[in-house]
Design an enzyme around this catalytic site. Structure first.
Site, PDB file in Angstrom:
ATOM      1  N   HIS A 157     -64.454  -3.602 -10.886  1.00 16.53           N
ATOM      2  CA  HIS A 157     -64.057  -4.734 -11.954  1.00 16.53           C
ATOM      3  C   HIS A 157     -63.369  -5.688 -10.957  1.00 16.53           C
ATOM      4  O   HIS A 157     -63.259  -5.254  -9.702  1.00 16.53           O
ATOM      5  CB  HIS A 157     -63.136  -4.337 -13.229  1.00 16.53           C
ATOM      6  CG  HIS A 157     -62.023  -3.553 -12.501  1.00 16.53           C
ATOM      7  ND1 HIS A 157     -62.273  -2.408 -11.811  1.00 16.53           N
ATOM      8  CD2 HIS A 157     -60.831  -3.657 -13.023  1.00 16.53           C
ATOM      9  CE1 HIS A 157     -60.762  -1.730 -12.044  1.00 16.53           C
ATOM     10  NE2 HIS A 157     -59.688  -2.663 -12.700  1.00 16.53           N
ATOM     11  N   ASP A 193     -56.060  -5.400  -7.481  1.00 16.18           N
ATOM     12  CA  ASP A 193     -56.115  -3.836  -6.839  1.00 16.18           C
ATOM     13  C   ASP A 193     -57.278  -3.268  -6.544  1.00 16.18           C
ATOM     14  O   ASP A 193     -57.601  -2.025  -5.793  1.00 16.18           O
ATOM     15  CB  ASP A 193     -55.178  -2.766  -7.382  1.00 16.18           C
ATOM     16  CG  ASP A 193     -55.627  -2.353  -8.950  1.00 16.18           C
ATOM     17  OD1 ASP A 193     -55.830  -3.281  -9.493  1.00 16.18           O
ATOM     18  OD2 ASP A 193     -55.571  -1.152  -9.174  1.00 16.18           O
ATOM     19  N   HIS A 205     -61.412  -1.285 -20.137  1.00 16.67           N
ATOM     20  CA  HIS A 205     -60.168  -1.574 -19.371  1.00 16.67           C
ATOM     21  C   HIS A 205     -60.233  -3.051 -19.194  1.00 16.67           C
ATOM     22  O   HIS A 205     -59.470  -4.000 -19.010  1.00 16.67           O
ATOM     23  CB  HIS A 205     -60.115  -0.954 -18.313  1.00 16.67           C
ATOM     24  CG  HIS A 205     -59.262  -1.142 -17.076  1.00 16.67           C
ATOM     25  ND1 HIS A 205     -57.754  -1.047 -17.292  1.00 16.67           N
ATOM     26  CD2 HIS A 205     -59.386  -1.497 -15.768  1.00 16.67           C
ATOM     27  CE1 HIS A 205     -57.199  -1.507 -16.315  1.00 16.67           C
ATOM     28  NE2 HIS A 205     -57.928  -1.830 -15.293  1.00 16.67           N
ATOM     29  N   ASP A 234     -61.694   2.580 -13.639  1.00 17.52           N
ATOM     30  CA  ASP A 234     -60.257   2.429 -14.248  1.00 17.52           C
ATOM     31  C   ASP A 234     -60.595   2.812 -15.615  1.00 17.52           C
ATOM     32  O   ASP A 234     -59.758   2.412 -16.454  1.00 17.52           O
ATOM     33  CB  ASP A 234     -59.769   1.138 -13.862  1.00 17.52           C
ATOM     34  CG  ASP A 234     -58.908   1.317 -12.663  1.00 17.52           C
ATOM     35  OD1 ASP A 234     -58.786   2.113 -11.771  1.00 17.52           O
ATOM     36  OD2 ASP A 234     -58.310  -0.048 -12.343  1.00 17.52           O
ATOM     37  N   HIS A 258     -59.905  -6.809 -10.977  1.00  9.89           N
ATOM     38  CA  HIS A 258     -58.415  -6.789 -10.920  1.00  9.89           C
ATOM     39  C   HIS A 258     -57.792  -6.789  -9.374  1.00  9.89           C
ATOM     40  O   HIS A 258     -58.823  -6.141  -8.332  1.00  9.89           O
ATOM     41  CB  HIS A 258     -57.822  -5.297 -11.743  1.00  9.89           C
ATOM     42  CG  HIS A 258     -57.691  -5.754 -13.055  1.00  9.89           C
ATOM     43  ND1 HIS A 258     -57.506  -4.718 -13.976  1.00  9.89           N
ATOM     44  CD2 HIS A 258     -58.111  -6.818 -13.951  1.00  9.89           C
ATOM     45  CE1 HIS A 258     -57.487  -5.276 -15.074  1.00  9.89           C
ATOM     46  NE2 HIS A 258     -57.859  -6.391 -15.344  1.00  9.89           N
TER      47      HIS A 258
HETATM   48 ZN   LIG Z   1     -57.023  -0.381 -10.758  1.00 10.54          ZN
END
Ligand SMILES: [Zn+2]
Length: 251
Positions: free
Chosen positions: A93, A97, A166, A189, A95
């Site tokens: 994904h 991080d 998520h 995640d 995000h």
């Molecule tokens: Zn993460």
């Protein structure tokens, strides 16, 4: 195939982010990592951790820790590779991080596979998702973004499964070695740690909690159906039990 866990350092989140609504007020340091898989059909990289400068600037409260040795180019080098050796980069994904090292592939022409819905959402996200999607360096002029959707086999025995909740376009990865070694299922995640997996608790951060619990069930069904071990994205205790690059799982 060979599988390396690439250490990208760590950040701090509230326990209620680790497990939705549980243990708020307690800070927890969690690992961030990428996966490098050398396969007969190519060299595949999954996720690239966070960018230290971006995180310090935009999310300093997450107290990022990352040494120069924990950046993607340095971790690839530990395994004997350079960014240009990678066949395809896949992001579970978008995000911050999980995309922080994507910028090192700028201008290489390397395909960057991301769920089509994830790309659209990251470009036009809900207000509460702004910090999550704050690192937009994956979306550069020279990026070879390849929007994908549905479950699909990336290479023989490497299958991406849609696991939204998520985020809208989250993918998990199942690696089934041709050797017959135990399959490895990377939930990314969908759940952050082993305890959350056991209890069926999704991360505090999610866009669709109903999809999120369904995705946890999906991971459990995949693990059972394929006899796979599940690996967790943000579990510091589990992280210490995994082999880290340059050590690898030669399966
Ligand atoms: Zn993460």
């Amino acid at each position: 195939m060979k599988i390396w866990f690439l250490d990208n350092g760590s950040i701090v989140i509230d326990h209620a982010q680790l497990q939705w609504n549980i243990g708020g007020g307690t800070a927890v340091r969690i690992p961030s990592y990428g996966l490098l898989i050398e396969h007969d059909e190519g060299l595949f990289l999954f996720d690239t951790g966070f960018d230290l400068e971006h995180t310090n600037r935009v999310l300093p409260f997450e107290l990022p820790e990352q040494t120069p040795e924990q950046t993607i180019p340095a971790q690839l080098e530990l395994c004997g590779f350079r960014p240009a050796d990678v066949t395809a980069l896949v992001n579970s994904h978008l995000h911050f991080d999980h995309v922080g090292g994507n910028k090192h592939f700028a201008g290489t022409g390397i395909r960057n596979l991301v769920h089509a819905r994830e790309i659209a959402q990251a470009r036009n996200c809900e207000p509460f998702e702004h910090l999550g999607y704050s690192d937009r360096t994956w979306d550069h002029e020279g990026a070879s973004l390849v929007p994908v959707s549905g479950d699909f086999e990336l290479a023989t025995g490497l299958t991406l499964y849609e696991t939204p909740g998520h985020t809208v376009g989250h993918y998990s990865l199942l690696a089934e070695p041709a050797s017959g070694a135990k399959p490895m299922l990377f939930a990314f995640d969908v759940v952050y740690n082993q305890e959350a997996y056991g209890k069926g608790i999704q991360p505090g951060f999610h866009i669709d909690p109903v999809a999120g619990v369904r995705s946890i069930r999906r991971i459990k069904a995949l693990a059972e159906g394929h006899g796979a071990d599940v690996y967790f994205s943000h579990d510091m205790d589990a992280w210490h039990t995994y082999r880290h690059a340059p050590d690898c799982y030669d399966v």
